[in-house]
Design a protein around this motif. Sequence first.
Motif, PDB file in Angstrom:
ATOM      1  N   ALA A  26      -1.240  -1.687   4.895  1.00 17.70           N
ATOM      2  CA  ALA A  26      -0.576  -2.472   3.842  1.00 17.70           C
ATOM      3  C   ALA A  26       0.494  -1.630   3.146  1.00 17.70           C
ATOM      4  O   ALA A  26       1.593  -2.129   2.864  1.00 17.70           O
ATOM      5  CB  ALA A  26      -1.598  -2.984   2.832  1.00 17.70           C
ATOM      6  N   ARG A  27       0.208  -0.354   2.900  1.00 20.29           N
ATOM      7  CA  ARG A  27       1.211   0.525   2.278  1.00 20.29           C
ATOM      8  C   ARG A  27       2.400   0.731   3.206  1.00 20.29           C
ATOM      9  O   ARG A  27       3.547   0.816   2.751  1.00 20.29           O
ATOM     10  CB  ARG A  27       0.587   1.862   1.899  1.00 20.29           C
ATOM     11  CG  ARG A  27      -0.296   1.781   0.662  1.00 20.29           C
ATOM     12  CD  ARG A  27      -0.635   3.146   0.094  1.00 20.29           C
ATOM     13  NE  ARG A  27      -1.245   4.052   1.050  1.00 20.29           N
ATOM     14  CZ  ARG A  27      -2.549   4.267   1.172  1.00 20.29           C
ATOM     15  NH1 ARG A  27      -3.397   3.644   0.399  1.00 20.29           N
ATOM     16  NH2 ARG A  27      -3.005   5.111   2.064  1.00 20.29           N
ATOM     17  N   GLU A  29       1.584  -8.496   7.953  1.00 23.08           N
ATOM     18  CA  GLU A  29       0.703  -8.494   6.790  1.00 23.08           C
ATOM     19  C   GLU A  29      -0.451  -9.480   6.965  1.00 23.08           C
ATOM     20  O   GLU A  29      -1.596  -9.181   6.612  1.00 23.08           O
ATOM     21  CB  GLU A  29       1.508  -8.821   5.539  1.00 23.08           C
ATOM     22  CG  GLU A  29       0.789  -8.571   4.246  1.00 23.08           C
ATOM     23  CD  GLU A  29       1.739  -8.659   3.067  1.00 23.08           C
ATOM     24  OE1 GLU A  29       1.730  -7.735   2.255  1.00 23.08           O
ATOM     25  OE2 GLU A  29       2.480  -9.662   2.974  1.00 23.08           O
ATOM     26  N   ASP A  60       5.850 -10.314   7.180  1.00 23.43           N
ATOM     27  CA  ASP A  60       4.864 -11.314   6.753  1.00 23.43           C
ATOM     28  C   ASP A  60       3.822 -11.518   7.846  1.00 23.43           C
ATOM     29  O   ASP A  60       2.625 -11.602   7.568  1.00 23.43           O
ATOM     30  CB  ASP A  60       5.534 -12.655   6.436  1.00 23.43           C
ATOM     31  CG  ASP A  60       6.427 -12.596   5.208  1.00 23.43           C
ATOM     32  OD1 ASP A  60       6.218 -11.707   4.351  1.00 23.43           O
ATOM     33  OD2 ASP A  60       7.333 -13.445   5.109  1.00 23.43           O
ATOM     34  N   ARG A  82       9.195  -2.826   3.681  1.00 24.30           N
ATOM     35  CA  ARG A  82       9.907  -3.834   2.872  1.00 24.30           C
ATOM     36  C   ARG A  82      10.861  -3.148   1.900  1.00 24.30           C
ATOM     37  O   ARG A  82      12.007  -3.555   1.762  1.00 24.30           O
ATOM     38  CB  ARG A  82       8.919  -4.688   2.079  1.00 24.30           C
ATOM     39  CG  ARG A  82       8.167  -5.702   2.873  1.00 24.30           C
ATOM     40  CD  ARG A  82       7.341  -6.588   1.935  1.00 24.30           C
ATOM     41  NE  ARG A  82       6.292  -7.283   2.608  1.00 24.30           N
ATOM     42  CZ  ARG A  82       6.482  -8.427   3.298  1.00 24.30           C
ATOM     43  NH1 ARG A  82       7.667  -8.938   3.409  1.00 24.30           N
ATOM     44  NH2 ARG A  82       5.458  -9.009   3.898  1.00 24.30           N
ATOM     45  N   LYS A  83      10.387  -2.108   1.229  1.00 22.83           N
ATOM     46  CA  LYS A  83      11.207  -1.392   0.254  1.00 22.83           C
ATOM     47  C   LYS A  83      12.399  -0.714   0.934  1.00 22.83           C
ATOM     48  O   LYS A  83      13.512  -0.801   0.460  1.00 22.83           O
ATOM     49  CB  LYS A  83      10.371  -0.364  -0.490  1.00 22.83           C
ATOM     50  CG  LYS A  83      11.134   0.372  -1.583  1.00 22.83           C
ATOM     51  CD  LYS A  83      10.233   1.305  -2.328  1.00 22.83           C
ATOM     52  CE  LYS A  83      10.893   2.091  -3.425  1.00 22.83           C
ATOM     53  NZ  LYS A  83      12.310   2.151  -3.509  1.00 22.83           N
ATOM     54  N   GLN A  87      -5.711  -0.508   3.976  1.00 21.70           N
ATOM     55  CA  GLN A  87      -4.869  -0.059   2.865  1.00 21.70           C
ATOM     56  C   GLN A  87      -3.679   0.749   3.363  1.00 21.70           C
ATOM     57  O   GLN A  87      -2.559   0.583   2.866  1.00 21.70           O
ATOM     58  CB  GLN A  87      -5.684   0.767   1.866  1.00 21.70           C
ATOM     59  CG  GLN A  87      -6.648  -0.054   1.048  1.00 21.70           C
ATOM     60  CD  GLN A  87      -7.563   0.810   0.192  1.00 21.70           C
ATOM     61  OE1 GLN A  87      -7.685   2.026   0.395  1.00 21.70           O
ATOM     62  NE2 GLN A  87      -8.233   0.174  -0.758  1.00 21.70           N
ATOM     63  N   THR A  99       4.492  -2.384   2.915  1.00 24.62           N
ATOM     64  CA  THR A  99       5.189  -2.350   1.627  1.00 24.62           C
ATOM     65  C   THR A  99       6.353  -1.370   1.684  1.00 24.62           C
ATOM     66  O   THR A  99       7.451  -1.671   1.210  1.00 24.62           O
ATOM     67  CB  THR A  99       4.210  -1.955   0.502  1.00 24.62           C
ATOM     68  OG1 THR A  99       3.179  -2.954   0.423  1.00 24.62           O
ATOM     69  CG2 THR A  99       4.905  -1.830  -0.832  1.00 24.62           C
TER      70      THR A  99
END
Length: 78
Positions: free
Chosen positions: A64-65, A39, A36, A71-72, A61, A68
């Motif tokens: 950000a990917r 981000e 967080d 996180r995954k 971008q 993400t």
Amino acid sequence: MTDTTAIMARQREIASEHLLFKLMEYVEAQHPGLLDFMEASLDHLGDPATDETKDDAGVRQIAARMITGARKQGVDAG
């Protein structure tokens, strides 16, 4: 003939990205909130290029990917 410099740069990028993802996953597991925090910092991220290749949004971008993805991976690993 393949450019050795380009190959080495690609290999460094792959290795660095892997290690960064693993570090992000580990720290997030130990100290929830890292992703967080990262981000929230993206608005300050930019491309240092000074020519027509400059693409601040593209750099954001990608970052950000990566967040993400971390996180995954963290969810999948747990």
